[in-house]
Design a protein around this motif. Structure first.
Motif, PDB file in Angstrom:
ATOM      1  N   SER A   1      -0.430  11.093  -8.095  1.00  0.00           N
ATOM      2  CA  SER A   1       0.497   9.979  -8.014  1.00  0.00           C
ATOM      3  C   SER A   1       0.292   9.238  -6.704  1.00  0.00           C
ATOM      4  O   SER A   1      -0.133   9.817  -5.707  1.00  0.00           O
ATOM      5  N   CYS A   2       0.602   7.967  -6.721  1.00  0.00           N
ATOM      6  CA  CYS A   2       0.490   7.141  -5.534  1.00  0.00           C
ATOM      7  C   CYS A   2       1.690   6.217  -5.483  1.00  0.00           C
ATOM      8  O   CYS A   2       1.924   5.445  -6.413  1.00  0.00           O
ATOM      9  N   GLU A   3       2.441   6.308  -4.403  1.00  0.00           N
ATOM     10  CA  GLU A   3       3.591   5.447  -4.211  1.00  0.00           C
ATOM     11  C   GLU A   3       3.190   4.306  -3.283  1.00  0.00           C
ATOM     12  O   GLU A   3       2.673   4.542  -2.190  1.00  0.00           O
ATOM     13  N   VAL A   4       3.427   3.091  -3.732  1.00  0.00           N
ATOM     14  CA  VAL A   4       3.026   1.905  -2.989  1.00  0.00           C
ATOM     15  C   VAL A   4       4.250   1.172  -2.465  1.00  0.00           C
ATOM     16  O   VAL A   4       5.221   0.966  -3.186  1.00  0.00           O
ATOM     17  N   SER A   5       4.192   0.768  -1.217  1.00  0.00           N
ATOM     18  CA  SER A   5       5.287   0.025  -0.613  1.00  0.00           C
ATOM     19  C   SER A   5       4.742  -1.154   0.182  1.00  0.00           C
ATOM     20  O   SER A   5       3.570  -1.186   0.546  1.00  0.00           O
ATOM     21  N   GLY A   6       5.603  -2.121   0.432  1.00  0.00           N
ATOM     22  CA  GLY A   6       5.228  -3.271   1.241  1.00  0.00           C
ATOM     23  C   GLY A   6       4.893  -4.535   0.469  1.00  0.00           C
ATOM     24  O   GLY A   6       4.849  -5.614   1.056  1.00  0.00           O
ATOM     25  N   ARG A   7       4.675  -4.398  -0.820  1.00  0.00           N
ATOM     26  CA  ARG A   7       4.305  -5.535  -1.647  1.00  0.00           C
ATOM     27  C   ARG A   7       4.595  -5.225  -3.107  1.00  0.00           C
ATOM     28  O   ARG A   7       4.580  -4.062  -3.510  1.00  0.00           O
ATOM     29  N   THR A   8       4.822  -6.265  -3.892  1.00  0.00           N
ATOM     30  CA  THR A   8       5.053  -6.095  -5.318  1.00  0.00           C
ATOM     31  C   THR A   8       3.776  -5.597  -5.967  1.00  0.00           C
ATOM     32  O   THR A   8       2.752  -6.277  -5.950  1.00  0.00           O
ATOM     33  N   LEU A   9       3.839  -4.417  -6.552  1.00  0.00           N
ATOM     34  CA  LEU A   9       2.650  -3.777  -7.089  1.00  0.00           C
ATOM     35  C   LEU A   9       1.988  -4.579  -8.201  1.00  0.00           C
ATOM     36  O   LEU A   9       0.769  -4.539  -8.353  1.00  0.00           O
ATOM     37  N   SER A  10       2.776  -5.295  -8.970  1.00  0.00           N
ATOM     38  CA  SER A  10       2.230  -6.055 -10.090  1.00  0.00           C
ATOM     39  C   SER A  10       1.224  -7.106  -9.657  1.00  0.00           C
ATOM     40  O   SER A  10       0.436  -7.586 -10.474  1.00  0.00           O
ATOM     41  N   GLU A  11       1.238  -7.482  -8.388  1.00  0.00           N
ATOM     42  CA  GLU A  11       0.326  -8.495  -7.867  1.00  0.00           C
ATOM     43  C   GLU A  11      -0.987  -7.907  -7.351  1.00  0.00           C
ATOM     44  O   GLU A  11      -1.850  -8.652  -6.889  1.00  0.00           O
ATOM     45  N   TYR A  12      -1.132  -6.593  -7.422  1.00  0.00           N
ATOM     46  CA  TYR A  12      -2.294  -5.918  -6.860  1.00  0.00           C
ATOM     47  C   TYR A  12      -3.133  -5.196  -7.897  1.00  0.00           C
ATOM     48  O   TYR A  12      -2.613  -4.626  -8.858  1.00  0.00           O
ATOM     49  N   ALA A  13      -4.434  -5.222  -7.673  1.00  0.00           N
ATOM     50  CA  ALA A  13      -5.324  -4.326  -8.376  1.00  0.00           C
ATOM     51  C   ALA A  13      -5.228  -2.982  -7.654  1.00  0.00           C
ATOM     52  O   ALA A  13      -5.099  -2.944  -6.425  1.00  0.00           O
ATOM     53  N   VAL A  14      -5.270  -1.900  -8.391  1.00  0.00           N
ATOM     54  CA  VAL A  14      -5.154  -0.570  -7.798  1.00  0.00           C
ATOM     55  C   VAL A  14      -6.276   0.317  -8.291  1.00  0.00           C
ATOM     56  O   VAL A  14      -6.942   0.010  -9.282  1.00  0.00           O
ATOM     57  N   GLY A  15      -6.476   1.421  -7.603  1.00  0.00           N
ATOM     58  CA  GLY A  15      -7.538   2.310  -8.032  1.00  0.00           C
ATOM     59  C   GLY A  15      -7.566   3.604  -7.253  1.00  0.00           C
ATOM     60  O   GLY A  15      -6.678   3.892  -6.447  1.00  0.00           O
ATOM     61  N   TRP A  16      -8.605   4.368  -7.532  1.00  0.00           N
ATOM     62  CA  TRP A  16      -8.808   5.652  -6.876  1.00  0.00           C
ATOM     63  C   TRP A  16     -10.260   5.814  -6.467  1.00  0.00           C
ATOM     64  O   TRP A  16     -11.184   5.463  -7.214  1.00  0.00           O
ATOM     65  N   PHE A  17     -10.457   6.323  -5.273  1.00  0.00           N
ATOM     66  CA  PHE A  17     -11.760   6.737  -4.782  1.00  0.00           C
ATOM     67  C   PHE A  17     -11.662   8.217  -4.455  1.00  0.00           C
ATOM     68  O   PHE A  17     -10.566   8.760  -4.365  1.00  0.00           O
ATOM     69  N   ARG A  18     -12.803   8.863  -4.267  1.00  0.00           N
ATOM     70  CA  ARG A  18     -12.784  10.256  -3.863  1.00  0.00           C
ATOM     71  C   ARG A  18     -13.940  10.541  -2.920  1.00  0.00           C
ATOM     72  O   ARG A  18     -14.959   9.867  -2.944  1.00  0.00           O
ATOM     73  N   GLN A  19     -13.750  11.553  -2.100  1.00  0.00           N
ATOM     74  CA  GLN A  19     -14.772  11.958  -1.149  1.00  0.00           C
ATOM     75  C   GLN A  19     -14.952  13.466  -1.227  1.00  0.00           C
ATOM     76  O   GLN A  19     -14.049  14.223  -0.866  1.00  0.00           O
ATOM     77  N   ALA A  20     -16.105  13.881  -1.697  1.00  0.00           N
ATOM     78  CA  ALA A  20     -16.434  15.294  -1.790  1.00  0.00           C
ATOM     79  C   ALA A  20     -16.906  15.795  -0.427  1.00  0.00           C
ATOM     80  O   ALA A  20     -17.330  15.001   0.421  1.00  0.00           O
ATOM     81  N   PRO A  21     -16.852  17.104  -0.200  1.00  0.00           N
ATOM     82  CA  PRO A  21     -17.288  17.653   1.089  1.00  0.00           C
ATOM     83  C   PRO A  21     -18.711  17.233   1.441  1.00  0.00           C
ATOM     84  O   PRO A  21     -19.624  17.378   0.634  1.00  0.00           O
ATOM     85  N   GLY A  22     -18.882  16.699   2.640  1.00  0.00           N
ATOM     86  CA  GLY A  22     -20.194  16.306   3.102  1.00  0.00           C
ATOM     87  C   GLY A  22     -20.744  15.031   2.500  1.00  0.00           C
ATOM     88  O   GLY A  22     -21.906  14.689   2.738  1.00  0.00           O
TER      89      GLY A  22
END
Length: 126
Positions: free
Chosen positions: A21-42
């Protein structure tokens, strides 16, 4: 400014499921594109999934397509990543991201969102 806080990471056995889950604050979420990135060890951060605010298309990295689902609840300013059939290769720190500019359909992996969360650890054991 936009602030994002991830949660839901943890330890899960291969083949299991987990929802981030990701909670977003500071701006109306409907106006933003959202997503997920990941970083594996190394390794460096890699694109995982994105959801454009308009027209609302979703995109996935080939390694997670069919297993992960990104969704959003604009009324609650929440972004989710439902992960199923998890593999040890999915082990990484997962970051929630947002930007008013959506990713390009022809090259979503090249998306460079402006706002990032601090990350949540996902560990998949065999």
């Amino acid at each position: 400014q936009v602030h994002l806080v991830e949660s839901g990471g943890g330890l899960v056995q291969a083949g299991g499921s987990l929802r981030l889950s990701c909670e977003v604050s500071g701006r109306t979420l409907s106006e933003y594109a959202v997503g997920w990135f990941r970083q594996a060890p190394g390794k460096e951060r890699d694109f995982v999934a994105a959801d454009s605010w308009s027209p609302g298309n979703t995109y996935y990295a080939g390694s997670v397509k069919g297993r992960f689902t990104i969704s959003r609840d604009n009324a609650k300013n929440m972004v989710f990543l439902q992960m199923k059939s998890l593999k040890p290769e999915d082990t990484a720190v997962y970051y929630c991201v947002a930007d008013r500019s959506p990713p390009l359909e022809e090259g979503v992996a090249d998306w460079v969102p402006r706002f990032w969360g601090q990350g949540t650890q996902v560990t998949v054991s065999s």
